[in-house]
Design a protein around this motif. Sequence first.
Motif, short mmCIF file in Angstrom:
data_model
loop_
_atom_site.label_atom_id
_atom_site.label_comp_id
_atom_site.label_asym_id
_atom_site.label_seq_id
_atom_site.Cartn_x
_atom_site.Cartn_y
_atom_site.Cartn_z
N PHE A 149 0.82 -1.19 0.00
CA PHE A 149 0.00 0.00 0.00
C PHE A 149 0.87 1.25 0.00
N GLY A 150 2.18 1.09 -0.13
CA GLY A 150 3.09 2.23 -0.19
C GLY A 150 3.27 2.88 1.16
N GLY A 151 4.10 3.89 1.19
CA GLY A 151 4.30 4.66 2.39
C GLY A 151 5.41 4.11 3.27
N VAL A 152 5.64 4.80 4.40
CA VAL A 152 6.73 4.47 5.32
C VAL A 152 6.48 3.13 6.00
N ALA A 153 5.24 2.84 6.35
CA ALA A 153 4.94 1.59 7.04
C ALA A 153 5.26 0.39 6.16
N ALA A 154 5.00 0.49 4.90
CA ALA A 154 5.28 -0.61 3.97
C ALA A 154 6.79 -0.82 3.83
N GLU A 155 7.55 0.27 3.77
CA GLU A 155 9.00 0.16 3.66
C GLU A 155 9.58 -0.46 4.91
N GLY A 156 9.09 -0.04 6.07
CA GLY A 156 9.56 -0.61 7.34
C GLY A 156 9.24 -2.09 7.43
N ALA A 157 8.06 -2.48 6.97
CA ALA A 157 7.68 -3.89 6.99
C ALA A 157 8.56 -4.69 6.05
N GLU A 158 8.92 -4.11 4.91
CA GLU A 158 9.77 -4.80 3.95
C GLU A 158 11.18 -5.00 4.52
N SER A 160 11.95 -5.16 7.71
CA SER A 160 11.81 -6.16 8.76
C SER A 160 11.75 -7.57 8.18
N LEU A 161 11.06 -7.73 7.08
CA LEU A 161 10.94 -9.03 6.42
C LEU A 161 12.30 -9.50 5.92
N TRP A 162 13.08 -8.60 5.31
CA TRP A 162 14.40 -8.98 4.80
C TRP A 162 15.34 -9.35 5.95
N ARG A 163 15.25 -8.62 7.07
CA ARG A 163 16.09 -8.96 8.22
C ARG A 163 15.78 -10.36 8.72
N ARG A 164 14.46 -10.68 8.81
CA ARG A 164 14.08 -12.04 9.25
C ARG A 164 14.57 -13.10 8.29
N LYS A 165 14.50 -12.84 7.00
CA LYS A 165 14.99 -13.79 6.01
C LYS A 165 16.51 -13.98 6.15
#
Length: 172
Positions: A149-158, A160-165
């Motif tokens: 959905f774009g925005g800062v929250a989406a970038e932060g979630a992305e 966080s996802l890469w860090r977990r991976k």
Amino acid sequence: MTARGLAYLLAAVGRKIAKEHRKAQAPHGKQSVKKLMGHGGDTNSIEVDAPKRFDRVARKWGVDYAIRRVEKDRYLLLFKAKQADAITGCFAEYSRRELKRAKARRAPIREQLKCAEEQAQKQPQREDGAPAKSKDFVGRGTATERADFGGVAAEGAERSLWRRKEAARGDR
């Protein structure tokens, strides 16, 4: 004459007096056209669609009226001209209820199913026949995909996802 005979006689006289008293009184509420005309005075009429629903409202207002069937699903409401004000208020409430009922009436289940089928046909299809994903959905079908959905929250979630991976790869 015994006391029992006297009591029986008095009860019979009382019933006869009550019967005469009821006869002398004019009937109220819903009645036959003949009785309504027998009251004397003028009568007016209005056309009504649902006499049973009108009957509920009219009892509440305490008006004298008669309903006569004109055609299939058409009825004529006859009432005393003296009670025109009460009938006006009663009919206004009846009209409000009918409009409210018409607005609240839901579509039949077959119509709902037909609309749902039309919407499903309008939705784009994949080659295998399953509905296509929406354009804002990002991912390859794994458990980690998300809606973008774009925005800062989406970038932060992305991030966080890469860090977990990365952490999961480092554990191996």
